[in-house]
Every structure is written in C-alpha cells, then in structure tokens.
Design a protein around this motif. Structure first.
Motif, PDB file in Angstrom:
ATOM      1  N   VAL A 119      -3.057   7.055  -5.888  1.00 22.50           N
ATOM      2  CA  VAL A 119      -4.325   6.423  -4.895  1.00 22.50           C
ATOM      3  C   VAL A 119      -5.564   6.229  -5.789  1.00 22.50           C
ATOM      4  CG1 VAL A 119      -3.060   6.948  -2.742  1.00 22.50           C
ATOM      5  CG2 VAL A 119      -4.715   8.644  -4.100  1.00 22.50           C
ATOM      6  N   ILE A 129      -6.262   5.032   1.142  1.00 16.45           N
ATOM      7  CA  ILE A 129      -5.092   6.063   1.228  1.00 16.45           C
ATOM      8  C   ILE A 129      -4.204   5.894   2.456  1.00 16.45           C
ATOM      9  CG2 ILE A 129      -4.641   8.422   1.449  1.00 16.45           C
ATOM     10  CD1 ILE A 129      -7.226   8.999  -0.331  1.00 16.45           C
ATOM     11  N   THR A 137      -2.211  13.705  -0.132  1.00 17.56           N
ATOM     12  CA  THR A 137      -3.334  12.965  -0.449  1.00 17.56           C
ATOM     13  C   THR A 137      -4.432  12.863   0.808  1.00 17.56           C
ATOM     14  OG1 THR A 137      -2.012  11.008   0.250  1.00 17.56           O
ATOM     15  CG2 THR A 137      -2.328  11.336  -1.915  1.00 17.56           C
TER      16      THR A 137
END
Lengths: 273, 308
Positions: B164, B238, B250
């Motif tokens: 990401v 994200i 994440t």
C-alpha cells in the motif's frame, strides 16, 4: 542548457516512465482482451483486441448512469468553485483588514482537519437537510472541501495582476466590484481555467464521501461504481478495466490539452501559498 | 484615498467572501465543531440513550489501547515513507524532465498521469497487477523462474503494509515533480555558469547549487504531502486496496476511526481518534517550529562569534 549525455537521459526517462505507467498500460490492454486471453496469456498487448468488455459495461451495468452522475457533479462543482474562489481570492488580495487576515489563516487551518473527523457530523448535516442519497450533497461538500486550495490558487493569481489596474478604475469613479467585473475578470481566464480543472479532477476522483452519502446504485458516482465491480460481479477483471479506462478519459484529455493549467494550478496552490 | 472610501471598499470585500463563507460554515466549520463535541461524549448509534458528556474519557481509553499505539505507529511510518520516496522519485523525474530534450512535454504529461486519475482506478489497476494468480507481476516473475510460489502482495500482512505504501508513492510523486520542476525552472543558467567555469562536476553542482535553491520548494511540497497523506490520502488508498486487511494489518488512524464509527456505531470514540490525528499534526508542527527556532538562534550566535 548544455546538451550532454542526452542518450542516458532518454534511457533513464523511458525506463522510469515505463515502470510508472505499467498499471495504465496493463489497464488499457486488459480492457481490450477476451476472457480467454485474459486468463490464458500474460502478454502486455492484446492479441485479438476486442471491445466486448466495453459493450458489457455499457449494456449490463449501472456504470453509464454513474458516469453521467459524475459529469453532473463535477461540472457543478467546477462552476461553483470558480465563482466562489474568484470572488474570495479577489477579496483577499485587494482589501485590507483584520477579517481578511483571519480568513487567510483559516484557509490554512482548514486543511489540517482530518476528513474522517468531519465525516459523521457532515453526514448528519446532509441528512437533516434532506440531501441523503442525493447528488446535491456531493456537489456542495466537494465544493466546500476543495475551496480552500482553489481560493489560494486564485489569490496567488490575482497577486500577479498589478494593483494599478483596478486602482486606475477606482480613480475613474468605478466601484471596486465593477472594477473586478470589467477589468480583472476578463484577464483571469487562465487562472480560472486552472482552478476549474483542479476542482473538476477532485470531484471526478473523490470516493469516501460518495460512498457514505449515496446509497442507490444508479445515483452514485463512478468512483463508487468502480469500487463495486470487485464485489458485485465476483471480480470481472476485463469489465472492471474497461470501466477504469473510461474513468481515466477526462484525466487523459486534460493532460493532452491543458497540461499547462494543471501544472499552474498545482504550483500556484502549493508554492506561492 | 480617504478613510471613508477605504471602508466602503472593504465592505465590497466582505460581500465577495460570502459565497465561500456560507459553504465553509455549513460543510467545514459546523461539522468540525460538532465532531470536537462528539469526541467528548459516549455517543453510540447502537445505544439509543447514549450521547452523555464524558469529558476526556474517550481519550483515556484510546491512550490505554495498545491497538491504537500500533496503528498510530504504522500511520506515521506510512506517511514518512510515502513522503520521502515520492519526493525522491519526483525529484529524479523533475531533474530529468528539466533537461532540454525532445518530447519533453509528452514525457511530462505521461509522468503526471498517476496524480490525475481517480484513486479507485489506481487501486483497481494495482490490485490487478498484484493479483496472485493472474497478476502481471507474479506471472512474469514465475515465467522467468525467479519465484516458484506467487507473492501475496496484498494478502500477506507484512507485504500488504509495504504494497500500500508503494501504491501511495506512485500516486503522490507527480505532485512533488511538478512543484520541484517549478523550482528548477527558476534557476537560471547564470547560476550554473560560474560553477562550470570553475570546473565543478555535475554532482557538486547538484548538491551545492540545485539542492539549496530547491530547499523552500522541498519544504512546502513535503509538508503538504505529509499533511494530505496523513489526513485523507491514506484512507482512500488503503481502504480501496486492502480495506485495512489482512486482519487489520494495514489499518491507519483514519481507517480505524471510520470503522469504529460506521461498523461499531461508536461515534464518540471514533471522533476522539480523529481528534488524536489533529493532536499529532499539531505536535509535528510544534516540533518543526522549535527546530526552526533553535536553528535560527544557533545561526545568530555563530554569526555573533564571527563578528565579535
């Protein structure tokens, strides 16, 4: 400057751009592949280019309607932003006083607020105005959220226009507002274009607010529509890439025909501020 | 010009601020104040009788939540990496595309692409490239026999954290490039000439002439990008790539706040998390200001030593 080792420059640029553009190359190529080819081969170029994926997107999904929604929202946001930012930008450069100073500081501070902090309260505002599941909610929110940077851009643009021009009009007995309309506005085309394009791109690209404020599929924007391709249709990569390519068209057009304004918009908003 | 005329002029100025101000009050100011108030309550959508004022209770529980600290850590790491590497990539391309070469305009337009396309498009494209079975990267590496098993770019917790960030760098570098190009264009040939005459090499010229001239621009673009990444860009990027997964690896603060509000209904607690984001920004600004202040004092003292 000196032309030196230019072949090395070319090689470096082309290698870097090839890496950087890989996602976009693969997007267009995948959108033109048949399903068999998509699952079968790993070639970056389609062997038998076909528009089937595009036909599918246009016939079997809500995507065309979502594109129209995005166009409506983006154009409205562009119009209001240009109008409001031009007024405010002019006011902040031409008038002196405590309020104007506070206003400038406020424009700085407003950009430090995390979007999520405002998300739920803004949602309540939208709902109490009866605008939930209505594109108007996006039009006003996008305009307001993007406005600080637009005002900043217009402000730095108006600073480049000599003050003598409107002052001479004032001496001639013209009111400040008429001086703005008659003299300054006609000179502002390039500044207004930059602001318009930056506002359009922001509205076209926004995702978070659209995903929360709009519930109905046919009422939402293309960003939300695109994100649903992976959930709704158990990832149809070909169709998704066709829709993604369509969503990229405005960006491509702007880069080809108005690169100068994008660059001016970004630098005016960032640097001179 | 007499005072009366000046006052009359200012009134027109206030009028011209009205359209923007109405929008700000409705969309920015009210939600901000309301959000701040909510952070001090136990407002919860799933509990009808909630919404009592609880003071700093939410903040106390946030600070005692170990999950919060690790998410905050990742948010900061994410922001720093994205800003640093998008700056480096932007700088490299700015230097290359500032040279007097053919097709410069075309190259610049192409390099700008990632910045202007929708984040959703970027995310879908990268998910496609990263795909474990069909993705171009995995397939190519397998065909070249560099790897035997597909790399799980977005499904492996550690790799997803890195992936990401890579996508965010890709989306952010054009902004850096444009700002730095503007800086490079302001450096005239006459600034380089004395160095060339003295026989300085390209590396030296870059470090002693180009970089110092770019310093103000660099500060502005990294600060802005840091702010944007931390506050909003990280969320879209994200959320669209991994939804915060796999198993929460994440999560950044904005995503944690979003899920707390939307899925758990804990509006008060969620608002407190976003207020913490503002606190971190305020701290960063403060540290920056102190660093600048002490540097200025040091410089003054050094100058004093030389003179006195």
């Amino acid at each position: 400057m000196v032309r030196q080792q230019s072949w090395l420059t070319y090689v470096l640029i082309i290698v870097l751009l090839a890496i950087v553009l890989l996602p976009l190359i693969s997007m267009v190529s995948t959108s033109l592949k048949t399903d068999a080819e998509l699952y079968g081969s790993n070639s970056l170029l389609p062997q038998n280019p076909t528009l089937d994926n595009y036909r599918y997107v246009f016939k079997n999904t809500d995507f065309p309607q979502q594109v129209i929604n995005s166009i409506l929202v983006s154009l409205t946001v562009t119009l209001i932003s240009v109008f409001a930012a031009s007024f405010a930008g002019y006011a902040l450069t031409r008038f002196r006083g405590r309020i104007f100073g506070i206003y400038k500081g406020f424009l700085y501070l407003i950009q430090m607020i995390p979007a999520v902090l405002m998300l739920m309260p803004l949602f309540m505002v939208i709902r109490s105005l009866g605008l939930y599941d209505n594109l108007v909610s996006l039009m006003i929110s996008y305009t307001a959220i993007n406005l600080p940077i637009c005002i900043w851009m217009m402000k730095s643009f108006y600073e480049t226009i000599p003050y003598e021009i409107d002052e001479s009009a004032l001496v001639d007995g013209c009111g400040p507002f008429m001086a703005y309309v008659r003299l300054i506005l006609p000179m502002s085309a390039s500044g207004l274009t930059s602001v318009g394009i930056i506002a359009f791109i922001y509205a076209w690209n926004e995702y978070m607010l659209a995903s929360v404020f709009i519930r109905t599929n046919t009422l939402t924007t293309l960003s939300v529509g695109l994100s649903q391709f992976s959930q709704q249709f158990s990832v149809e990569w070909g169709a998704m890439m066709a829709a993604s390519s369509i969503a990229t068209i405005p960006a491509a057009l702007f880069l080809v025909f108005a690169q100068k304004y994008i660059v001016e918009g970004i630098t005016a908003g960032a640097v001179k501020g | 010009m007499n005072n009366k005329l000046l006052v009359r002029r200012n009134i027109v100025g206030y009028y011209m601020l009205i359209p923007a101000t109405i929008l700000f009050l409705l969309i920015n100011a009210f939600p901000l104040v309301y959000g701040l108030i909510l952070s001090l309550t136990d407002k919860n959508y799933t509990k009808p009788k909630s919404g009592k004022f609880v003071g700093l209770e939410n903040f106390k529980s946030i600070l005692h939540d170990s999950e919060f600290w690790s998410i905050m850590g990742y948010t900061i790491v994410y922001t720093v990496f994205v800003v640093a590497f998008s700056y480096l990539l932007g700088l490299a391309l700015a230097v290359l595309l500032n040279k007097n070469i053919k097709f410069r305009g075309v190259f610049r337009a192409l390099a700008l692409f990632p910045w202007v396309i929708p984040t959703v498009v970027a995310a879908q494209n990268w998910r496609w490239l990263f795909n474990d079975q069909l993705g171009f990267i995995n397939r190519t590496l397998m065909e070249l026999s560099i790897i035997k098993e597909p790399i799980l770019f977005l499904a492996n917790a550690d790799l997803a954290r890195l992936s990401v960030i890579i996508v965010a760098i890709w989306k952010s570098y054009p902004f850096m490039m444009v700002v730095l190009l503007a800086g490079l264009q302001s450096i005239g040939d006459e600034m380089y000439e004395p160095a060339y005459i003295d026989g300085a090499n390209r590396t030296k010229i870059f470090w002693y002439i180009t970089m110092p001239t770019l310093k103000p621009m660099s500060i502005v673009c990294t600060t802005l990008m840091g702010l944007w990444t931390f506050n909003t860009l990280s969320f879209d990027n994200i959320y669209l790539l991994t939804q915060g997964g796999p198993s929460g690896s994440t999560y950044v603060m904005s995503i944690q706040s979003y899920y707390t509000a939307i899925y758990r209904g804990k509006i008060g607690y969620a608002s407190a998390i976003s207020v913490m984001m503002m606190v971190i920004i305020a701290l960063a600004v403060l540290i920056y200001a102190i660093a600048k202040y002490t540097a200025a004092i040091k410089e003054q003292r050094n100058a004093g030593d030389v003179n006195g």
